[in-house]
Design a protein around this motif. Structure first.
Motif, PDB file in Angstrom:
ATOM      1  N   ASP A  89       0.832  -1.217   0.000  1.00  6.62           N
ATOM      2  CA  ASP A  89       0.000   0.000   0.000  1.00  6.62           C
ATOM      3  C   ASP A  89       0.856   1.252   0.000  1.00  6.62           C
ATOM      4  O   ASP A  89       0.553   2.243  -0.690  1.00  6.62           O
TER       5      ASP A  89
ATOM      6  N   THR B 186       0.966   3.919  -3.050  1.00 12.35           N
ATOM      7  CA  THR B 186       0.666   5.334  -2.785  1.00 12.35           C
ATOM      8  C   THR B 186       1.801   6.230  -3.273  1.00 12.35           C
ATOM      9  O   THR B 186       1.572   7.285  -3.886  1.00 12.35           O
TER      10      THR B 186
ATOM     11  N   GLN C  56       1.455   8.948  -6.268  1.00 14.31           N
ATOM     12  CA  GLN C  56       1.805  10.338  -6.018  1.00 14.31           C
ATOM     13  C   GLN C  56       2.895  10.803  -6.980  1.00 14.31           C
ATOM     14  O   GLN C  56       2.858  11.932  -7.488  1.00 14.31           O
TER      15      GLN C  56
END
Length: 761
Positions: free
Chosen positions: A223, A227, A231
């Motif tokens: 995760d 992420t 980003q």
């Protein structure tokens, strides 16, 4: 308030009067602002008396010095006495600790043992032993039933297959009972193999779609990694868009700069030589000089005047021309300066944009490097687009799920295979009758089912032909099943205690019994040690206590010697003090002072006793009224409603007035009530108070024909209430009314006349 206190507490009006009298008596002894009262006078005169004593003793300097020395010596002696007492108390305590140390050592050993020991539930053993007894009884009955079946079988002709079954019934019966379950297991195995094939197909499809190596799949992103990459992709897209915008803006600025450079060239003013003005001035000066010289020369030389005039005219023309040129230059110069300023602005903006573009490109390069690092750390090719990596995460997650599910199903299938093979192997001893079980699970299941069907049919035929055989056979089946359930229950009990054998259970029971005995012994020792336990726990060893006891003993001996010396000094000082006190005036004044002190003390104690008595009476009456008042009033309202048969439903009370509310909402003061109703109100308040204070003091209710003014209905109501109150309070009701006998149970009333006759006889 006093009205309720008179009702709510027995004799409260007398107590109020008594408190008032005590307050009057105390004021006759002392008043804060009084002058003539005995304690006021004594307190006022005492300072003068003290001053007289001091003046009488002032002439005895030696007496005062000796008195101070005696006072300090006595204080020192008392301090030493206190220290000796404390040391002796400590000495006794240490000796007590030494005496109790063996018990403490035993307690500590048991404490350590109990901390490590684990408890065991003895109810498990009780249940297990009960099952053992029941199983032995059933096993005995089973043996008897089997013997009866064997006896019956000996008298019957049987086939070889059935005789084989009878001989091996204990083995075959449990296997036959498991047959239905094994059939379910075969069906479940087939279903799971089908599901495994479907999952494997889906896995192969995903591998082909994403061109993965089946044994070298990329690692799914965590995760946090996902992420970070998402980003990073957003920031890279934003940086790329910003760079494109800056590039376009720089191209536009380049075009604007070219246009502005052309505009600057067009409006740039022509340069005027610096000596033009000087030359015109010089020409005019030379012309003027030549003209003046020629003017004074004779003859032909006067022609020089023309040259002077020409030079003078040329200088004037040049001066005029310079003025005209100077007048046209300001507007052009201003336009040129504005064009230059705009050009500077465009160049500065170009530099800013170029710097921003360079910064953005450097940032974009850093982002690409960071994303490549993230991809490398996650096990992906660094050149792979982030969107592609993120897009395949769902497929990777699904691949992981498929691999886990396939592995789990394969393990489950292997377990089922092993269990089924074990079941088929159990029929190896019956190979001659069942046949070899070497085919598929479905084929083996069919063979066993056919064998069971033949045996069942033979058993039914035999049971139909012989009732005794059927009965005993049913007994064997029932008892066998019961014993199996009991064995399973025993196994479950052992498993509940994390045990496997009865020997382990017996060992656990013995350990638990020993643990409980030690626990009881430890509790007994703790009660014996009581308050000494914390002090014993604070000591490191018994030897340390012995050393402390020896030190305290030495300190006591030393302090005792010092105290004896100090006592001798005090005795000598008191003898000296007695010899110094020989003045009559001082003795008289001192005696008067002591008498006045005693008088003040007596008066103060008497005044304080009266005041405390007043405060106690007021506090007690307050507790009997204000603190219990809401509950007392609620109960009184209930009892008043019972006594009046709900004609009055509420009692109201404030500091000055008590009223009652009738059911038709008419409010009456107590003085407006009839005598019977007022007595009912009085009784309700009395009864409520007796019940309310029962938690402090249980008051018996003694009633001597207290309801003579009540009519029949009111008497019945109050008798009903008395029966209710008798559940919590002792009630003694004396009456000459014969009707009361009918409303109370026979064992609750007593005829005093009959009792008196029996007693006299």
């Amino acid at each position: 308030m006093q009205h309720l206190l008179t009702i709510g507490a027995v004799g409260s009006h007398e107590w109020l009067y008594f408190a008032k009298e005590l307050d009057k008596d105390s004021q006759k002894i002392f008043k804060p602002s009084g002058r003539k009262w005995p304690l006021n006078v004594a307190l006022k005169n005492y300072p003068d008396l003290v001053q007289s004593v001091n003046e009488a003793s002032r002439g005895y300097q030696e007496y005062e010095t000796n008195a101070r020395l005696l006072q300090s010596t006595v204080a020192t002696m008392r301090e030493q006495q206190k220290q000796v007492a404390e040391r002796k108390q400590r000495q006794v305590h240490l000796q007590q600790l030494l005496d109790r140390w063996p018990s403490y050592a035993e307690w500590q050993t048991l404490q350590n043992y109990l901390e490590k020991a684990t408890s065991f539930d003895l109810t498990i053993d009780e249940q297990y032993q009960a099952l053992v007894v029941e199983r032995e009884r059933n096993a005995k009955a089973l043996a008897e039933a089997q013997a009866a079946v064997a006896t019956v079988q000996e008298t019957l002709d049987q086939t070889g297959e059935f005789r084989f079954y009878q001989a091996n019934q204990e083995k075959l019966a449990p296997l036959f009972e498991q047959l239905n379950e094994q059939q379910k297991q075969v069906q479940l195995l087939g279903l799971q193999e089908t599901q495994s094939a479907q999952l494997a197909g889906e896995k192969a499809q995903l591998v082909a779609q994403y061109q993965w190596q089946a044994d070298e799949l990329p690692n799914p992103l965590t995760d946090e990694q996902r992420t970070q990459l998402e980003q990073a992709e957003i920031e890279i897209n934003e940086a790329t868009t910003t760079s494109q915008v800056l590039t376009k803006q720089l191209a536009d600025l380049e075009a604007q700069l070219a246009t502005q450079n052309a505009a600057v060239s067009q409006v740039e003013p022509q340069e005027t030589p610096l000596n033009n003005g000087r030359l015109s001035q010089l020409s005019m000066l030379i012309g003027a000089v030549v003209f003046m010289i020629g003017f004074f020369l004779p003859g032909v030389l006067k022609g020089i005047v023309v040259v002077g005039l020409a030079a003078l005219g040329y200088g004037g023309y040049k001066t005029w021309l310079n003025k005209q040129t100077a007048q046209g230059q300001p507007a052009q110069k201003e336009a040129w300066q504005q064009a230059l300023a705009k050009l500077d602005v465009l160049q500065a903006e170009k530099q800013t944009k170029a710097a921003a573009l360079q910064t953005q490109q450097a940032r974009l390069q850093t982002m690409h490097e960071q994303s490549a690092t993230l991809l490398g750390q996650a096990g992906y090719e660094t050149a792979m687009p982030i969107s592609q990596v993120i897009g395949m995460q769902h497929a990777l997650s699904r691949m992981t799920q498929l691999a886990t599910t396939l592995k789990r199903q394969q393990a489950a299938n292997q377990t089922l295979e092993a269990a089924l093979n074990t079941y088929w192997d159990a029929f190896d001893f019956a190979r001659d009758w069942v046949g070899p079980l070497q085919g598929s699970h479905e084929e083996n299941l069919a063979q066993v089912s056919q064998f069971k069907a033949r045996i069942t049919q033979l058993t039914q035929d035999l049971a139909q032909s012989n009732e005794s055989y059927r009965y005993y056979q049913q007994q064997v089946s029932r008892l066998t099943a019961t014993i199996q359930k009991q064995e399973a229950a025993q196994t479950a009990l052992l498993a509940k205690a994390n045990l496997t054998t009865a020997a382990e259970l017996a060992n656990c029971v013995a350990n638990e019994q020993q643990r409980r005995a030690n626990e009881q012994r430890q509790a007994d020792l703790k009660r014996q040690l009581a308050t000494d336990l914390p002090a014993l726990q604070a000591s490191d060893s018994q030897e340390q206590l012995r050393q402390q006891a020896a030190q305290i003993t030495e300190q006591v001996a030393s302090l005792t010697d010092q105290l004896q010396e100090q006592q001798q000094v005090v005795a000598q000082l008191r003898v000296t003090q007695a010899q110094l006190v020989d003045n009559d005036r001082y003795q008289q004044q001192r005696q008067l002072q002591l008498q006045e002190q005693a008088k003040i003390t007596d008066l103060a104690q008497e005044w304080l006793a009266k005041q405390l008595a007043v405060d106690w009476i007021q506090a007690t009456l307050k507790a009997a009224s204000q603190e219990r008042f809401p509950r007392l009033l609620e109960k009184a309202t209930q009892y008043f409603a019972i006594l009046t048969q709900n004609r009055y439903i509420k009692i109201n009370f404030d500091e000055t007035l008590m009223t009652v509310l009738r059911a038709d909402q008419v409010l009456f003061e107590v003085g407006e009530l009839s005598q019977g109703t007022a007595e009912q109100l009085y009784i309700a308040l009395r009864f409520a108070f007796a019940e309310e204070v029962a938690d402090v003091v249980s008051l018996p209710l003694l009633i001597d024909d207290g309801f003579v003014n009540f009519d029949d209905q009111r008497q019945v109501a109050v008798w009903t209430l008395l029966q209710k109150l008798s559940e919590a309070n002792q009630v003694i009701y004396l009456t000459a009314n014969p009707r009361a006998k009918d409303y109370f149970e026979a064992d609750h009333w007593l005829n005093l006349a009959e009792v008196g006759i029996e007693h006299d006889s």
